[in-house]
Design an enzyme around this catalytic site. Structure first.
Site, mmCIF file in Angstrom:
data_model
loop_
_atom_site.group_PDB
_atom_site.id
_atom_site.type_symbol
_atom_site.label_atom_id
_atom_site.label_comp_id
_atom_site.label_asym_id
_atom_site.label_seq_id
_atom_site.Cartn_x
_atom_site.Cartn_y
_atom_site.Cartn_z
ATOM 1 N N ASP A 26 0.827 -1.221 0.000
ATOM 2 C CA ASP A 26 0.000 0.000 0.000
ATOM 3 C C ASP A 26 0.857 1.265 0.000
ATOM 4 O OD1 ASP A 26 -2.352 1.397 -0.026
ATOM 5 O OD2 ASP A 26 -2.733 1.225 2.124
ATOM 6 N N ASN A 74 -11.085 -2.470 -5.113
ATOM 7 C CA ASN A 74 -10.313 -1.583 -6.005
ATOM 8 C C ASN A 74 -10.992 -1.376 -7.363
ATOM 9 O OD1 ASN A 74 -7.098 -2.754 -4.775
ATOM 10 N ND2 ASN A 74 -8.202 -0.899 -4.217
HETATM 11 C C1 IPE Z 1 -5.522 -2.684 -0.091
HETATM 12 O O1 IPE Z 1 -5.136 -1.376 -0.324
HETATM 13 C C2 IPE Z 1 -5.546 -3.468 -1.363
HETATM 14 C C3 IPE Z 1 -4.252 -3.654 -2.014
HETATM 15 C C4 IPE Z 1 -3.091 -3.317 -1.557
HETATM 16 C C5 IPE Z 1 -4.315 -4.338 -3.273
HETATM 17 P P1 IPE Z 1 -6.206 -0.194 -0.480
HETATM 18 O O2 IPE Z 1 -5.431 1.053 -0.643
HETATM 19 O O3 IPE Z 1 -7.186 -0.519 -1.540
HETATM 20 O O4 IPE Z 1 -6.937 -0.246 0.936
HETATM 21 P P2 IPE Z 1 -7.900 0.791 1.668
HETATM 22 O O5 IPE Z 1 -9.019 1.078 0.749
HETATM 23 O O6 IPE Z 1 -7.090 2.020 1.968
HETATM 24 O O7 IPE Z 1 -8.302 0.088 2.923
HETATM 25 C C1 IPE Z 2 -1.503 0.258 -3.352
HETATM 26 O O1 IPE Z 2 -1.318 1.624 -3.388
HETATM 27 C C2 IPE Z 2 -1.794 -0.333 -4.710
HETATM 28 C C3 IPE Z 2 -3.173 -0.809 -4.902
HETATM 29 C C4 IPE Z 2 -4.125 -0.785 -4.021
HETATM 30 C C5 IPE Z 2 -3.492 -1.358 -6.207
HETATM 31 P P1 IPE Z 2 -2.538 2.639 -3.408
HETATM 32 O O2 IPE Z 2 -2.905 2.889 -4.822
HETATM 33 O O3 IPE Z 2 -3.632 2.178 -2.537
HETATM 34 O O4 IPE Z 2 -1.870 3.942 -2.810
HETATM 35 P P2 IPE Z 2 -2.476 4.933 -1.706
HETATM 36 O O5 IPE Z 2 -2.912 4.104 -0.563
HETATM 37 O O6 IPE Z 2 -3.616 5.632 -2.354
HETATM 38 O O7 IPE Z 2 -1.354 5.835 -1.371
HETATM 39 MG MG MG Z 3 -4.053 2.426 -0.581
#
Ligand code: IPE
Ligand code: IPE
Ligand code: MG
Length: 252
Positions: A26, A74
């Site tokens: 993340d 997502n």
């Molecule tokens: C969790 O990250 C899913 C992945 C890393 C694939 P998110 O960024 O989607 O999680 P939330 O929405 O902040 O909980």
């Molecule tokens: C994790 O990074 C990747 C996926 C969930 C696919 P994020 O895209 O959630 O990045 P933040 O949390 O918005 O910084």
């Molecule tokens: Mg995230």
């Protein structure tokens, strides 16, 4: 390898390496935004972290590494971001296949992979075929995955067997339920790592993480390197895993 990291790696207890590590990758979007760039820039710069964690786990003799790459939730992101992520997935699989072959790594997926764009799905199947006979670490990529989705699938499959008289109700114990998860046959993760400072599970491996040690780090995923992996494993090795017993009961 940086000197400091060598010291850290040397202080790992080689006899207490988790068999299964799960990672919630993340913080890509925030990493990019901090640099004044678009969110996808963060996803593109996450490949090194993916490679370092795969190599790092493989070097230590970890048997299973599960990477949460795309959650069911997502799909609610902007269309452009989803497209960029899917494109990147295809590219990463092709680029990393030689490394997986070199390191004897087998790729499998969990999640609703049929819902991925056709090109992605085909590409994944191709990499899985190519790496199928590898006998080293198993890399499990969670795609269009969520713990509740997986439990829902398991419940349906079990009910179906009961209705068709292939399974007795009394035979539905915890191992039978576990076998119906996408991870059937894979041991539960001993360690979960989540980057970016968020203190939540976000619908990951809900059934499997009943007794997993949770490790959270402020490091944003594109900055994650082997030294951070080693830090997480050292933290894990300093935990006392009691599984409901008292501290005295588990002393050797
Ligand atoms: C969790 O990250 C899913 C992945 C890393 C694939 P998110 O960024 O989607 O999680 P939330 O929405 O902040 O909980
Ligand atoms: C994790 O990074 C990747 C996926 C969930 C696919 P994020 O895209 O959630 O990045 P933040 O949390 O918005 O910084
Ligand atoms: Mg995230």
């Amino acid at each position: 390898m940086k000197g400091q990291n060598r010291v850290m790696k040397a202080s790992l207890d080689k006899n207490n390496i988790p068999k299964h590590i799960a990672i919630i990758m993340d913080g890509n979007g925030r990493w990019a935004q901090k640099k004044g760039a678009m969110r996808v820039f963060g996803h593109r710069n996450a490949i090194t972290a993916v490679r370092e964690s795969i190599e790092g786990c493989s070097e230590l003799g970890v048997d299973f590494l599960t990477l949460y790459a795309f959650s069911t939730e997502n799909w609610s992101r902007p269309k452009d971001e989803i497209e960029a992520l899917m494109e990147l997935l295809v590219q990463t699989m092709s680029e990393e296949t030689p490394t997986m072959m070199k390191n004897n790594i087998r790729l499998i997926t969990i999640g609703d992979v049929d819902s991925l764009p056709e090109k992605c799905h085909q590409n994944l199947k191709e990499t899985m075929r190519t790496t199928a006979a590898n006998t080293g670490m198993t890399l499990i990529v969670a795609l269009s995955y969520s713990g509740r989705w997986e439990i829902q699938q398991a419940v349906k499959a079990i009910v179906n067997k009961v209705v068709n008289k292939e399974l007795e109700i009394d035979a539905i114990d915890q191992s039978e339920i576990g076998r119906h998860m996408n991870t059937g046959g894979i041991p539960d993760p001993e360690l979960l790592i989540r980057t970016s400072g968020e203190l939540r599970i976000s619908n990951f491996l809900l059934w499997q993480m009943a007794y997993t040690e949770l490790y959270f780090t402020e490091v944003l995923w594109p900055d994650f390197r082997k030294e951070h992996l080693h830090e997480a494993i050292i933290a894990y090795q300093n935990r006392e895993r009691r599984f409901g017993k008292t501290g005295e009961q588990i002393k050797p």
